[in-house]
Design a protein around this motif. Sequence first.
Motif, mmCIF file in Angstrom:
data_model
loop_
_atom_site.group_PDB
_atom_site.id
_atom_site.type_symbol
_atom_site.label_atom_id
_atom_site.label_comp_id
_atom_site.label_asym_id
_atom_site.label_seq_id
_atom_site.Cartn_x
_atom_site.Cartn_y
_atom_site.Cartn_z
ATOM 1 N N LEU A 60 0.907 -1.143 -0.049
ATOM 2 C CA LEU A 60 -0.081 0.101 0.028
ATOM 3 C C LEU A 60 1.060 1.229 0.038
ATOM 4 C CD1 LEU A 60 -2.361 -1.152 2.788
ATOM 5 C CD2 LEU A 60 -3.050 -1.198 0.502
ATOM 6 N N ASP A 61 0.605 1.973 -0.802
ATOM 7 C CA ASP A 61 1.482 3.441 -0.905
ATOM 8 C C ASP A 61 1.313 4.430 0.197
ATOM 9 O OD1 ASP A 61 2.703 2.526 -3.327
ATOM 10 O OD2 ASP A 61 0.984 3.177 -4.596
ATOM 11 N N ILE A 62 -0.037 4.577 0.589
ATOM 12 C CA ILE A 62 -0.010 5.317 1.780
ATOM 13 C C ILE A 62 -1.295 4.910 2.786
ATOM 14 C CG2 ILE A 62 -1.063 7.681 2.636
ATOM 15 C CD1 ILE A 62 -0.043 8.773 -0.048
ATOM 16 N N VAL A 63 -1.228 4.622 3.821
ATOM 17 C CA VAL A 63 -1.911 4.092 4.629
ATOM 18 C C VAL A 63 -2.449 5.120 6.000
ATOM 19 C CG1 VAL A 63 -2.147 2.329 6.708
ATOM 20 C CG2 VAL A 63 -0.848 1.987 4.708
ATOM 21 N N THR A 64 -3.761 5.247 6.229
ATOM 22 C CA THR A 64 -4.147 6.232 7.147
ATOM 23 C C THR A 64 -5.269 5.189 8.110
ATOM 24 O OG1 THR A 64 -6.544 6.965 6.091
ATOM 25 C CG2 THR A 64 -4.272 8.073 5.451
ATOM 26 N N SER A 65 -5.773 5.839 8.980
ATOM 27 C CA SER A 65 -6.730 4.891 9.849
ATOM 28 C C SER A 65 -7.844 4.670 9.013
ATOM 29 C CB SER A 65 -6.739 5.701 11.282
ATOM 30 O OG SER A 65 -7.559 7.020 10.975
ATOM 31 N N LYS A 66 -8.480 5.407 8.062
ATOM 32 C CA LYS A 66 -9.737 4.913 7.392
ATOM 33 C C LYS A 66 -9.496 4.643 5.877
ATOM 34 C CE LYS A 66 -12.099 8.084 10.467
ATOM 35 N NZ LYS A 66 -13.053 9.276 10.252
ATOM 36 N N TYR A 67 -8.412 4.782 5.321
ATOM 37 C CA TYR A 67 -8.373 4.585 3.954
ATOM 38 C C TYR A 67 -6.808 4.178 3.496
ATOM 39 C CZ TYR A 67 -12.368 7.276 2.851
ATOM 40 O OH TYR A 67 -13.633 7.764 2.496
ATOM 41 N N ASN A 68 -6.850 2.984 2.788
ATOM 42 C CA ASN A 68 -5.559 3.061 1.974
ATOM 43 C C ASN A 68 -5.574 3.462 0.687
ATOM 44 O OD1 ASN A 68 -4.805 1.338 4.036
ATOM 45 N ND2 ASN A 68 -5.875 -0.495 3.344
ATOM 46 N N VAL A 69 -4.297 4.024 0.149
ATOM 47 C CA VAL A 69 -4.270 4.779 -0.901
ATOM 48 C C VAL A 69 -3.247 4.355 -1.801
ATOM 49 C CG1 VAL A 69 -4.003 7.202 -2.265
ATOM 50 C CG2 VAL A 69 -5.226 6.946 0.097
ATOM 51 N N GLU A 70 -3.488 3.881 -3.161
ATOM 52 C CA GLU A 70 -2.532 3.765 -4.250
ATOM 53 C C GLU A 70 -2.218 4.836 -5.005
ATOM 54 O OE1 GLU A 70 -1.670 0.556 -7.543
ATOM 55 O OE2 GLU A 70 -3.604 0.418 -6.571
ATOM 56 N N VAL A 71 -0.982 4.977 -5.225
ATOM 57 C CA VAL A 71 -0.600 6.374 -6.106
ATOM 58 C C VAL A 71 -0.199 5.757 -7.251
ATOM 59 C CG1 VAL A 71 0.793 8.355 -5.976
ATOM 60 C CG2 VAL A 71 0.042 7.678 -3.872
ATOM 61 N N LYS A 72 -0.615 6.375 -8.484
ATOM 62 C CA LYS A 72 -0.082 6.130 -9.511
ATOM 63 C C LYS A 72 0.467 7.503 -10.131
ATOM 64 C CE LYS A 72 -1.762 1.789 -10.852
ATOM 65 N NZ LYS A 72 -0.855 0.957 -10.581
ATOM 66 N N SER A 73 1.404 8.024 -10.230
ATOM 67 C CA SER A 73 2.283 9.127 -10.597
ATOM 68 C C SER A 73 1.948 9.492 -12.083
ATOM 69 C CB SER A 73 3.607 9.297 -10.073
ATOM 70 O OG SER A 73 4.458 8.422 -10.304
ATOM 71 N N GLY A 74 2.338 8.327 -12.803
ATOM 72 C CA GLY A 74 2.392 8.848 -14.273
ATOM 73 C C GLY A 74 1.722 7.452 -15.110
ATOM 74 N N ILE A 75 0.693 7.908 -15.740
ATOM 75 C CA ILE A 75 -0.067 7.051 -16.692
ATOM 76 C C ILE A 75 -0.242 7.440 -18.036
ATOM 77 C CG2 ILE A 75 -2.082 5.315 -16.973
ATOM 78 C CD1 ILE A 75 -1.963 5.436 -13.779
ATOM 79 N N GLY A 76 -1.090 8.471 -17.937
ATOM 80 C CA GLY A 76 -1.339 9.382 -19.112
ATOM 81 C C GLY A 76 -1.971 8.352 -20.100
ATOM 82 N N ARG A 77 -1.623 8.246 -21.154
ATOM 83 C CA ARG A 77 -2.477 7.610 -22.111
ATOM 84 C C ARG A 77 -2.117 5.994 -22.092
ATOM 85 N NH1 ARG A 77 -1.004 11.848 -26.385
ATOM 86 N NH2 ARG A 77 -2.806 13.471 -26.101
ATOM 87 N N SER A 92 -8.053 -3.872 1.659
ATOM 88 C CA SER A 92 -8.543 -2.681 2.430
ATOM 89 C C SER A 92 -10.149 -3.216 3.085
ATOM 90 C CB SER A 92 -8.694 -1.622 1.498
ATOM 91 O OG SER A 92 -7.463 -0.932 0.991
ATOM 92 N N GLN A 93 -10.831 -3.635 2.105
ATOM 93 C CA GLN A 93 -12.064 -3.776 2.428
ATOM 94 C C GLN A 93 -12.109 -4.840 3.702
ATOM 95 O OE1 GLN A 93 -13.872 -5.149 -1.159
ATOM 96 N NE2 GLN A 93 -14.814 -3.124 -1.621
ATOM 97 N N SER A 94 -11.172 -6.003 3.829
ATOM 98 C CA SER A 94 -11.022 -6.916 4.864
ATOM 99 C C SER A 94 -10.621 -6.208 6.002
ATOM 100 C CB SER A 94 -9.946 -7.825 4.494
ATOM 101 O OG SER A 94 -8.799 -7.577 4.641
ATOM 102 N N GLN A 95 -10.011 -4.935 5.863
ATOM 103 C CA GLN A 95 -9.630 -4.224 7.224
ATOM 104 C C GLN A 95 -10.802 -3.453 7.765
ATOM 105 O OE1 GLN A 95 -5.950 -2.356 5.766
ATOM 106 N NE2 GLN A 95 -4.847 -3.567 7.652
ATOM 107 N N GLY A 96 -11.937 -3.228 6.782
ATOM 108 C CA GLY A 96 -12.861 -2.185 7.035
ATOM 109 C C GLY A 96 -12.376 -0.844 6.871
ATOM 110 N N LYS A 97 -11.639 -0.617 5.663
ATOM 111 C CA LYS A 97 -10.846 0.426 5.359
ATOM 112 C C LYS A 97 -11.653 0.842 3.795
ATOM 113 C CE LYS A 97 -6.770 0.965 7.864
ATOM 114 N NZ LYS A 97 -5.223 1.308 7.637
ATOM 115 N N GLY A 98 -11.762 2.205 3.450
ATOM 116 C CA GLY A 98 -11.912 2.569 2.409
ATOM 117 C C GLY A 98 -10.578 2.464 1.345
ATOM 118 N N TYR A 99 -10.671 2.254 -0.007
ATOM 119 C CA TYR A 99 -9.670 2.422 -0.783
ATOM 120 C C TYR A 99 -9.739 3.220 -1.985
ATOM 121 C CZ TYR A 99 -6.178 0.705 -4.324
ATOM 122 O OH TYR A 99 -5.432 0.724 -5.163
#
Length: 135
Positions: A60-77, A92-99
């Motif tokens: 997981l790129d960033i973890v907070t108490s309520k959410y896990n965040v995946e970061v994709k810095s460059g995708i474009g086309r 994330s769902q298994s942990q009761g967190k948003g994603y």
Amino acid sequence: MGSETLDDALRFEELEKRRWVTTQDNNFTGKLATRLQDSGKVRVEGVDVDYSFGQRNGDLDIVTSKYNVEVKSGIGRNKLKLNQSKKNLEYSQSQGKGYILYSPKATRAQIKVAEEDYGIQVITDEKVLLRMLSQ
């Protein structure tokens, strides 16, 4: 302090002072995590956190108490690869967190596929991400 212990409060105080650094993506994720934390609205608990979930491994790129965040810095086309995102969503769902998948360069078509085919919420604006994480 509520239900937090003194040790918890001290640990979170240390986290709030932390400057997050990532070795990949030219520290895009680390800088984002630090800005989110510096806003005073989000408590970042970890960056680049590995996990094991059943037979699957991921990170997981960033973890907070309520959410896990995946970061994709460059995708474009290019194609938005969602296999890892799907695993992260399930974990994330298994942990009761948003994603949330944060991808500032995602196209409308990529967002549509992620949301409709995979059920993954995609955010492209940092202010919107901050608002979501601070709820």
